[in-house]
Design an enzyme around this catalytic site. Sequence first.
Site, PDB file in Angstrom:
ATOM      1  N   LYS A  81       0.827  -1.209   0.000  1.00 26.87           N
ATOM      2  CA  LYS A  81       0.000   0.000   0.000  1.00 26.87           C
ATOM      3  C   LYS A  81       0.858   1.255   0.000  1.00 26.87           C
ATOM      4  O   LYS A  81       0.616   2.187  -0.766  1.00 26.87           O
ATOM      5  CB  LYS A  81      -0.931   0.006   1.218  1.00 26.87           C
ATOM      6  CG  LYS A  81      -1.925  -1.127   1.271  1.00 26.87           C
ATOM      7  CD  LYS A  81      -2.897  -0.977   2.425  1.00 26.87           C
ATOM      8  CE  LYS A  81      -2.224  -1.059   3.778  1.00 26.87           C
ATOM      9  NZ  LYS A  81      -1.668  -2.407   4.048  1.00 26.87           N
ATOM     10  N   ARG A 158      -9.296   0.966   9.006  1.00 28.19           N
ATOM     11  CA  ARG A 158      -9.049  -0.466   9.177  1.00 28.19           C
ATOM     12  C   ARG A 158     -10.235  -1.196   9.783  1.00 28.19           C
ATOM     13  O   ARG A 158     -10.215  -2.425   9.883  1.00 28.19           O
ATOM     14  CB  ARG A 158      -7.810  -0.686  10.050  1.00 28.19           C
ATOM     15  CG  ARG A 158      -6.513  -0.346   9.344  1.00 28.19           C
ATOM     16  CD  ARG A 158      -5.325  -0.802  10.151  1.00 28.19           C
ATOM     17  NE  ARG A 158      -4.083  -0.597   9.410  1.00 28.19           N
ATOM     18  CZ  ARG A 158      -2.884  -0.973   9.860  1.00 28.19           C
ATOM     19  NH1 ARG A 158      -2.792  -1.572  11.027  1.00 28.19           N
ATOM     20  NH2 ARG A 158      -1.808  -0.764   9.143  1.00 28.19           N
TER      21      ARG A 158
END
Length: 301
Positions: A81, A158
């Site tokens: 990422k 998240r």
Amino acid sequence: MAVVSRCSRAATAATTANATTAPTFAYLIRSLSPFSSSSSTFDPQNDLNNRNKPAVLGTLKRESKGRNVQWVFLGCPGVGKGTYASRLSNLLGVPHISTGDLVRDELASSGPLSSQLKEIVTQGKLVSDEIIIDLLSKRLEAGEAKGESGFILDGFPRTVRQAEILEGVTDIDLVINLKLREEALLAKCLGRRICSECGGNYNVACIDIKAENGRPGMYMAPLPPPPQCASKLITRPDDTEEVVKQRLRIYQAMTRPVEDFYRSRGKLLEFDLPGGIPESWPKLLCALNLEDREDKQFAAA
């Protein structure tokens, strides 16, 4: 009004069933061109064979002034990422904000949260919503003061609750979900190294997975450091096999629902990484309808 207070209000609102959407941050701007109304999956092997068909995401008009992207990167720990978010940040001229970096900066600062964070990180646990939101709020407030607009978020949200909080304060244009087979993920995490002097990120793992049982092979070359950093490499304390496997288990249990959250809103682009950066980067740009002129000039030289 400070970004911190706006985030706090949004966090409170996210816990109620019918929360009213909060105003957007002052530094955030209008969304880019509209994307498709359902989630999309980009298959690097097939979709590149028909580049003239209508693009999944519509054409991104980078030349339009005052319109910067507001993107999120999702994906398992170690998938890359930060690598791809950073490259897109440079290409599009928007800040790359990594909550992992924010946590590591706080750890290094010996501030009031450092001892608490150290215990959480070394055990491979997720940092609480309250801590992450506090760190992110401070970073966004600092960016607002410097005149930043737009962002590429990496490592947040998240959890579904974090995603709801984010939805309460801004419109995310696109969520890019990077995918990589688990054996490659584990090898990448264990091969990660950081230069203790300059902070550069490198990887000593050479991943060479042979094709079998109808699955394609995969090769990912190491990302070695320059000579001046070679003797200064250190391993992150959370990059041990036990901790990495624990982080992957936590991701499966807690973060996968975030994918469903954005998929249901038609904002999720799923991208299967076919290999290392040389192979994956141009295919990711194709999926996003972007062009890296510098890469093309380098290749043509």
